[in-house]
Motif scaffolding. Structure first.
Motif, mmCIF file in Angstrom:
data_model
loop_
_atom_site.group_PDB
_atom_site.id
_atom_site.type_symbol
_atom_site.label_atom_id
_atom_site.label_comp_id
_atom_site.label_asym_id
_atom_site.label_seq_id
_atom_site.Cartn_x
_atom_site.Cartn_y
_atom_site.Cartn_z
ATOM 1 N N MET A 1 -24.054 7.646 -36.238
ATOM 2 C CA MET A 1 -22.980 6.893 -36.839
ATOM 3 C C MET A 1 -21.719 7.095 -36.007
ATOM 4 O O MET A 1 -21.582 8.066 -35.307
ATOM 5 C CB MET A 1 -22.772 7.421 -38.243
ATOM 6 N N ARG A 2 -20.845 6.142 -36.067
ATOM 7 C CA ARG A 2 -19.616 6.280 -35.292
ATOM 8 C C ARG A 2 -18.449 6.162 -36.255
ATOM 9 O O ARG A 2 -18.294 5.179 -36.939
ATOM 10 C CB ARG A 2 -19.560 5.149 -34.258
ATOM 11 N N GLU A 287 -26.623 3.518 -36.629
ATOM 12 C CA GLU A 287 -27.726 3.367 -35.683
ATOM 13 C C GLU A 287 -29.069 2.981 -36.284
ATOM 14 O O GLU A 287 -30.114 3.409 -35.766
ATOM 15 C CB GLU A 287 -27.891 4.682 -34.904
ATOM 16 N N HIS A 320 -22.906 4.253 -28.035
ATOM 17 C CA HIS A 320 -23.185 5.390 -28.935
ATOM 18 C C HIS A 320 -24.387 5.073 -29.838
ATOM 19 O O HIS A 320 -25.340 5.854 -29.930
ATOM 20 C CB HIS A 320 -21.923 5.672 -29.765
ATOM 21 N N GLU A 321 -24.356 3.917 -30.484
ATOM 22 C CA GLU A 321 -25.429 3.585 -31.444
ATOM 23 C C GLU A 321 -26.760 3.354 -30.728
ATOM 24 O O GLU A 321 -27.816 3.729 -31.229
ATOM 25 C CB GLU A 321 -25.070 2.346 -32.264
ATOM 26 N N HIS A 324 -28.398 6.553 -29.828
ATOM 27 C CA HIS A 324 -29.081 7.126 -31.001
ATOM 28 C C HIS A 324 -30.507 6.605 -31.163
ATOM 29 O O HIS A 324 -31.327 7.248 -31.802
ATOM 30 C CB HIS A 324 -28.348 6.721 -32.282
ATOM 31 N N GLU A 343 -25.044 13.636 -33.257
ATOM 32 C CA GLU A 343 -23.789 12.917 -33.018
ATOM 33 C C GLU A 343 -23.148 13.309 -31.691
ATOM 34 O O GLU A 343 -22.635 12.463 -30.967
ATOM 35 C CB GLU A 343 -22.815 13.163 -34.166
ATOM 36 N N ALA A 346 -25.007 11.540 -28.903
ATOM 37 C CA ALA A 346 -24.719 10.099 -28.845
ATOM 38 C C ALA A 346 -23.301 9.852 -28.330
ATOM 39 O O ALA A 346 -23.053 8.911 -27.579
ATOM 40 C CB ALA A 346 -24.903 9.465 -30.224
ATOM 41 N N TYR A 405 -18.414 16.253 -33.465
ATOM 42 C CA TYR A 405 -18.585 15.148 -32.508
ATOM 43 C C TYR A 405 -17.946 15.531 -31.165
ATOM 44 O O TYR A 405 -18.562 15.442 -30.119
ATOM 45 C CB TYR A 405 -17.866 13.890 -32.999
HETATM 46 ZN ZN ZN Z 1 -23.511 8.513 -34.348
#
Ligand code: ZN
Length: 877
Positions: A1-2, A287, A320-321, A324, A343, A346, A405
């Protein structure tokens, strides 16, 4: 997740929002982890989803493998009305009963113990759609109704019965019954559609084994824009009428995916890749395997008004996603205690790929600035190790906070530099190969890296991951030219060390021996060590964090610090200058330099040619404001801002020049905000006013990177008429970014009556759940309104709690982040009241306490020095 990062002025509240927009942190789940005597092996799910209705129904068929003789077992089901639960062996019905045994679990009991073997469980259920953007939820926009999902960490159990823990990876087969006029998206391609009279049945291909938290569903009158040039098919998916904004995203996906496929040396692991724009959504993106969801204002952009900042964010979020999909989806953490790794990886991979595909966004430098903020948090005693035990009763996503993160990413980057990128990659690939379609724990990765490199990577990494805190490396040059390195925990001034801590630190010494610049790598494992530099001579200058890749603070004697700053362009690269500025702020925190010296050191970078360094300088200028500037100092501070940053703006100009880099455009936007708001520079405000008018009259005619700045600054002196106009434009905006821009501007009106109206509007206006904090955040950035957000939160706690999923309420103590001990005391009392307490909020309160004490201590210690520096500046006009 972002998590979403808020792009307006950076304030304490913005920090809060960065935290709050971490999707997740499900409230205590009320039960321990499921036993492993009865394991799911496959789940067939059929859901009737009509987004126009309040509720939905479904059936689940789950194949089970019973491993030991048990007469009961549990599965997850939270808030679902179960109509029928039937257990079968291969041959016959097994008499059983079921009860809701906890808030999130159902227990199935049999009269006689089950013999090990294959069984199946069928469940019928009904449920109300959520309306708070979690679980399976419905929303309305443009007069149409839609369903979307968001399940991480433990909300799949609120949507259908399942084994909702990351280690239960099973294939799912989804069938949806939706109105005839609706479309549906799942994790896999559609196998067939069976039309009915008013509805249709859509059967999806069976998925690869996956945990429940990355399942995704979208239904409604959706529009699809094909993405071409990928190794698998895919679409950009939008709500009705929004597909005209999907073109940019459709072009950006293929090169990012291809770069990841090159790094991982394998094709995208799933059958298709859709990217879905969701209007109501708490995280920035999620993701879900093959069906990645994004907040619509991140994914959908208007090519005529899209800013560099938006494009950079979109590129990073996608990378990022998509990272993942391998790291998180294909290989999944065994339990949430390794969510931080999911996290951190990613984040590290996503930024690396974004830098490769779009080097113009200079992602590495942005990361470095974010790492500074993570180190500040990490230096406090309330900080915990990023890898630590997590129980099913914890707020699961609190296991990966902002620190996890950014610290995790920085630590991975440091070890990549130490081991070498190719060796590091070989370790990552071996790890993925070994655990593909299964689960793993963090140490599996360290061991793969140790094996690939032949170095003791594992022992060194654990010193950064299994203990909290950031080390301080002190470098001293001895008379014989050797360098003495020592380490201790970096702490704020006067904070007693919590005990002996040692790290195994890959230190990169960069120095000049008089004729050439050299780098030398040292693994600092002891309290202190003495190093003979290659070349054998005393260094002319020495930077103890060469290439700025180390996750540590550093200190050198004062004259060396000034020599590095004076020689800036020659001795330090741009990333090293950015890191130098962040480290200088840390030295101020620790009492190793004074406030006036900090300001003088920072000012040496004011004529830096590199725009990213200017952005880092603005961080330091902003830090002075946050810590020291009271109402009485607002005017002298404005002079300081104009003196320090005015010449830079004059040099790069107020408007975009042909051929300039994106970094210059971004730095300009930042300079205009700081000079216009804090610097009270009339010419900047007037320029912003004219730009705002021009943007409204002729959309597309203004440099997109300046639109948000122009609207924000134009609001500063705006009256009722402008406020109403911006409100109307916010409510009727068709482009998600325009909506976000007008919402932000609504928090910049400084007229007291309008400010009051704005803050009222944030709860009473037609805002989406994830939008309600924007106005308070913008408003609180003004010195005269800094008390307002906290007051707003406490006075409206109940209303906020009714709009915000319980999992986010844990972050509310962050509204007390400031320099005010008085507010801290008030907040302690407020959250001690059982009516306001949320599980996990004690930890947030402890963090806020440390941050406020740091700020108040620093203000008390250095306030007089900073004030006289600022006042003397006014005199020296
Ligand atoms: Zn993430």
């Amino acid at each position: 997740m972002r998590p979403v990062r808020v792009s307006t002025l950076s304030t304490c509240l913005v920090f809060l929002l960065a935290l709050a927009f971490h999707a997740g942190t499900a409230a205590a789940s009320g039960s321990a982890r499921l036993q492993r005597d009865v394991l799911p092996t496959f789940e067939r799910l059929k859901l009737s989803l009509d987004a126009r209705k309040k509720s939905y129904s479904g059936t689940a068929h789950i194949d089970l493998s019973v491993k030991a003789a048990v007469d009961s077992f549990q599965l997850h089901s939270e808030g679902l009305a179960l109509q029928r639960v039937t257990l079968r062996s291969a041959k016959a019905l097994v008499p059983s009963t079921h009860t809701q045994s906890g808030p999130t679990t159902v227990t199935v009991r049999t009269r006689a113990p089950l013999r090990p073997g294959a069984y199946s469980l069928d469940l019928d259920f009904t449920n109300d759609f959520s309306t708070r953007a979690q679980g399976i939820y419905r929303l309305e926009t443009g007069g149409e109704s839609y369903c979307f999902t968001q399940f991480e960490a433990d909300d799949a159990r609120k949507a259908f019965p399942c084994w909702d823990e990351p280690s239960f990876k099973v294939p799912y087969q989804l069938t949806l019954v939706v109105p005839r006029s609706h479309r549906a998206i799942g994790n896999t391609p559609i196998v067939r559609t069976i039309p009915g009279k008013t509805s249709k049945t859509i059967v999806f291909q069976r998925t690869k084994p996956m945990p429940a938290y990355i399942l995704a569903i979208a239904t409604g009158p959706l529009e699809l824009v094909p993405i071409t040039g990928m190794s698998v098919p895919g679409n950009v998916v939008t709500v009705k009428g929004a597909s005209r904004l999907a073109g940019t995203a459709a072009k950006m996906v293929p090169p990012i995916l291809a770069a990841l496929e090159r790094y991982f040396g394998s094709r995208f692991p799933y059958e298709k890749l859709d990217v879905i724009a969701v209007p109501e959504f708490w995280p920035g993106a999620m993701e879900n395997a093959g069906a990645v969801t994004f907040r619509d204002d991140v994914l959908l952009v208007d090519p005529k008004t899209v800013s560099v900042g938006q494009l950079s964010t979109l590129s990073v979020y996608m990378a990022h996603e998509f990272a993942h999909q391998w790291f998180g989806d294909l290989v999944t953490m065994d339990w949430w205690d390794d969510l931080w790794l999911n996290e951190a990886f990613a984040e590290w991979m996503g930024d690396k790929i974004s830098d490769e595909v779009s080097p113009e966004y200079k992602r590495r430098v942005k990361d470095l600035r974010e790492t500074q903020s993570a180190m500040r948090t990490d230096s406090r005693l309330s900080t915990r190790a990023i890898r630590r035990p997590v129980s099913a009763l914890d707020n699961l996503l609190q296991a990966a906070d902002d620190l996890a993160y950014k610290k995790g990413q920085a630590v991975l980057g440091m070890f990549e530099q130490w081991l070498g990128p190719e060796t590091f990659r070989a370790g990552v690939l071996a790890y993925l190969k070994e655990h593909a379609w299964g689960n793993s724990v963090g140490s599996d990765l360290w061991e793969a890296l140790s094996k690939a490199s032949g170095k003791a990577a594992s022992a060194a990494m654990t010193t950064f991951l299994d203990q909290g805190g950031v080390p301080l490396v002190t470098a001293e040059i001895l008379a014989d030219g050797r360098v003495k390195l020592s380490q201790r925990r970096f702490l704020g001034y006067g904070v007693p060390a919590p005990g002996e801590q040692l790290w195994r630190i890959p230190v990169c010494l960069k120095y000049s021996d008089g004729s050439e610049v050299r780098t030398q790598s040292v693994l600092l494992t002891e309290r202190e060590t003495t190093v003979t530099l290659e070349g054998g001579k005393a260094p002319r200058w020495l930077n103890p964090n060469g290439d700025a890749a180390g996750y540590y603070r550093w200190s050198v004697p004062p004259e060396m610090l000034h020599r590095l700053a004076d020689g800036e362009g020659e001795y330090l690269t741009p990333v090293e200058r950015v890191e130098f500025l962040g480290n200088a702020a840390a030295l101020l925190d620790a009492g190793l330099i004074h406030g006036d010296e900090f300001m003088r050191l920072s000012a040496k970078f004011a004529d830096d040619k590199d725009p990213e360094v200017i952005s880092a300088l603005m961080d330091n200028v902003e830090l002075i404001r946050r810590i020291f500037v009271t109402r009485e100092l607002a005017d002298p501070y404005a002079v300081y801002v104009r003196r320090t940053l005015g010449p830079t703006l004059a040099r790069i100009g107020m408007t975009r020049r042909p051929g300039e880099t994106d970094g210059v455009s971004l730095a300009r936007a930042g300079l205009l905000v700081v000079l216009g708001d804090d610097g009270k520079e009339a010419s900047v405000v007037a320029f912003a006013d004219s730009l705002a008018k021009q943007h409204i009259a002729t959309p597309g005619s203004v440099d997109p990177t300046l639109i948000e700045v122009a609207l924000d600054l134009s609001a500063l002196r705006g009256g009722e008429a402008l406020f109403s106009d911006y409100k109307k434009r916010f409510e009727t905006a068709e482009i998600p970014a325009e909506r976000a821009r007008y919402l932000s501007a609504l928090g910049f009106f400084r007229d007291p009556k309008i400010a009051q109206e704005a803050i009222r509007y944030s709860l009473e206006g037609p805002l989406r759940p994830q939008e309600i904090f924007t106005i308070p955040a913008s408003l609180g950035s003004a010195i005269e309104y800094e008390d307002v957000p906290y007051k707003w939160m406490t006075e409206n706690f109940g209303t906020i709690a009714s709009k915000v999923p319980p999992m986010f309420m844990v972050y509310m103590p962050n509204f007390a982040r400031s320099c005010s001990l008085e507010r801290l005391e008030a907040a302690k009392a407020f959250f001690a009241d059982p009516a306001h307490s949320v599980p996990g909020s004690e930890l947030e309160m402890a963090r806020v306490r440390d941050a406020v004490n740091d700020c108040a201590g620093l203000r008390q210690r250095e306030g007089a020095v900073v004030a006289s520096y600022l006042i003397q500046l006014v005199g020296s006009r």
